[in-house]
Design a protein around this motif. Structure first.
Motif, PDB file in Angstrom:
ATOM      1  N   TYR A 104       7.062   6.803   6.311  1.00 42.55           N
ATOM      2  CA  TYR A 104       8.072   6.546   5.272  1.00 42.55           C
ATOM      3  C   TYR A 104       8.098   5.064   4.901  1.00 42.55           C
ATOM      4  O   TYR A 104       8.092   4.702   3.723  1.00 42.55           O
ATOM      5  CB  TYR A 104       9.444   7.006   5.776  1.00 42.55           C
ATOM      6  N   HIS A 105       8.120   4.190   5.909  1.00 42.62           N
ATOM      7  CA  HIS A 105       8.208   2.754   5.642  1.00 42.62           C
ATOM      8  C   HIS A 105       6.890   2.167   5.126  1.00 42.62           C
ATOM      9  O   HIS A 105       6.896   1.110   4.493  1.00 42.62           O
ATOM     10  CB  HIS A 105       8.692   2.007   6.888  1.00 42.62           C
ATOM     11  N   MET A 106       5.782   2.840   5.393  1.00 46.47           N
ATOM     12  CA  MET A 106       4.511   2.385   4.833  1.00 46.47           C
ATOM     13  C   MET A 106       4.370   2.813   3.377  1.00 46.47           C
ATOM     14  O   MET A 106       3.882   2.055   2.539  1.00 46.47           O
ATOM     15  CB  MET A 106       3.328   2.908   5.649  1.00 46.47           C
ATOM     16  N   LEU A 107       4.780   4.052   3.089  1.00 43.29           N
ATOM     17  CA  LEU A 107       4.585   4.570   1.736  1.00 43.29           C
ATOM     18  C   LEU A 107       5.498   3.903   0.710  1.00 43.29           C
ATOM     19  O   LEU A 107       5.136   3.829  -0.471  1.00 43.29           O
ATOM     20  CB  LEU A 107       4.798   6.088   1.710  1.00 43.29           C
ATOM     21  N   ALA A 108       6.656   3.418   1.145  1.00 45.61           N
ATOM     22  CA  ALA A 108       7.589   2.788   0.201  1.00 45.61           C
ATOM     23  C   ALA A 108       6.916   1.656  -0.589  1.00 45.61           C
ATOM     24  O   ALA A 108       7.037   1.607  -1.808  1.00 45.61           O
ATOM     25  CB  ALA A 108       8.839   2.305   0.919  1.00 45.61           C
ATOM     26  N   GLY A 113       2.533   0.009  -5.113  1.00 47.16           N
ATOM     27  CA  GLY A 113       1.394  -0.910  -5.088  1.00 47.16           C
ATOM     28  C   GLY A 113       0.118  -0.242  -5.570  1.00 47.16           C
ATOM     29  O   GLY A 113      -0.661  -0.831  -6.321  1.00 47.16           O
ATOM     30  N   GLY A 114      -0.090   1.000  -5.144  1.00 51.02           N
ATOM     31  CA  GLY A 114      -1.268   1.744  -5.585  1.00 51.02           C
ATOM     32  C   GLY A 114      -1.265   1.977  -7.085  1.00 51.02           C
ATOM     33  O   GLY A 114      -2.309   1.858  -7.749  1.00 51.02           O
ATOM     34  N   ILE A 115      -0.101   2.303  -7.630  1.00 53.98           N
ATOM     35  CA  ILE A 115       0.014   2.531  -9.076  1.00 53.98           C
ATOM     36  C   ILE A 115      -0.298   1.242  -9.838  1.00 53.98           C
ATOM     37  O   ILE A 115      -1.046   1.244 -10.824  1.00 53.98           O
ATOM     38  CB  ILE A 115       1.424   3.069  -9.425  1.00 53.98           C
ATOM     39  N   SER A 133      -3.578  -5.373  -3.927  1.00 52.18           N
ATOM     40  CA  SER A 133      -3.787  -4.356  -2.880  1.00 52.18           C
ATOM     41  C   SER A 133      -3.503  -4.956  -1.509  1.00 52.18           C
ATOM     42  O   SER A 133      -2.902  -4.307  -0.651  1.00 52.18           O
ATOM     43  CB  SER A 133      -5.203  -3.766  -2.948  1.00 52.18           C
ATOM     44  N   GLN A 134      -3.877  -6.209  -1.316  1.00 47.61           N
ATOM     45  CA  GLN A 134      -3.599  -6.866  -0.038  1.00 47.61           C
ATOM     46  C   GLN A 134      -2.119  -7.174   0.133  1.00 47.61           C
ATOM     47  O   GLN A 134      -1.569  -6.986   1.214  1.00 47.61           O
ATOM     48  CB  GLN A 134      -4.404  -8.161   0.086  1.00 47.61           C
TER      49      GLN A 134
END
Length: 197
Positions: A104-108, A113-115, A133-134
């Motif tokens: 959960y805390h990584m995907l937030a 960021g990916g978009i 990305s970094q």
């Protein structure tokens, strides 16, 4: 004798609390494999696309996005495999409340960021995409560090720093990316694996 027994009991309690609040199945091999794959994927990108003096066509941009997706999928698959294997040895489940919190805390930060990175690549802003990305990956590590081993926080801060350098020095963005995603993961994974041995 009583003091020693008391200290042992405290250590057991501390270990049990740590296991119940942190995802401890992250393997050093996960970091090593992530580093190797990042170096291979980044080297392919650098060889074929970096420094092109011409505007890349949509086919090239689709190929770059495809290379990024393949690299990410391989890293995720190997991270899951090595974490599952380590967890199995320790008698820990890979999918538990700690791993859910970690995810959960990584995907937030990773999803937005990916978009943003996809948008930057699609608009031919490759140095900015590498830098962002970094930065977003570093933010993801930093925000999820409390749910896993502490070294993740330091790795996150270093990734953010390298991303900022890449943003302000775009001519070297590829080298900062290879250093952060490749070399640092190899070092981090190697140190973790040494601790595990």
């Amino acid at each position: 004798m009583e003091k020693e027994q008391y200290l042992n009991e405290l250590e057991e309690i501390r270990t049990m609390m740590s296991k119940s609040s942190k995802f401890l199945s992250l393997s050093g091999y996960s970091g090593i494999s992530a580093g190797v794959i990042a170096l291979l994927g980044g080297s392919l990108f650098k060889y074929y696309y970096w420094g092109s003096r011409y505007q890349l066509g949509k086919e090239d941009l689709i190929a770059i996005i495809g290379l990024g997706v393949i690299t990410l999928c391989l890293v995720l698959a190997l991270t899951l495999f090595f974490s599952w294997r380590k967890g199995k040895k320790q008698g820990l489940s890979l999918w538990n409340s700690q791993s859910q919190q970690l995810l959960y805390h990584m995907l937030a930060p990773l999803i937005p960021g990916g978009i943003i990175c996809l948008h930057l690549v699609w608009n031919n802003n490759l140095p900015e995409a590498l830098a962002m990305s970094q930065v977003f990956y570093g933010l993801a590590l930093f925000s999820s560090a409390r749910y896993t081993i502490g070294a993740i926080k330091s790795l996150g801060l270093i990734e953010i720093s390298l991303g900022l350098f890449a943003y302000f020095l775009p001519q070297w963005a590829d080298l900062f990316w290879l250093t952060g995603f490749g070399v640092l993961h190899l070092i981090y994974g190697g140190l973790m694996q040494k601790k595990e041995a």
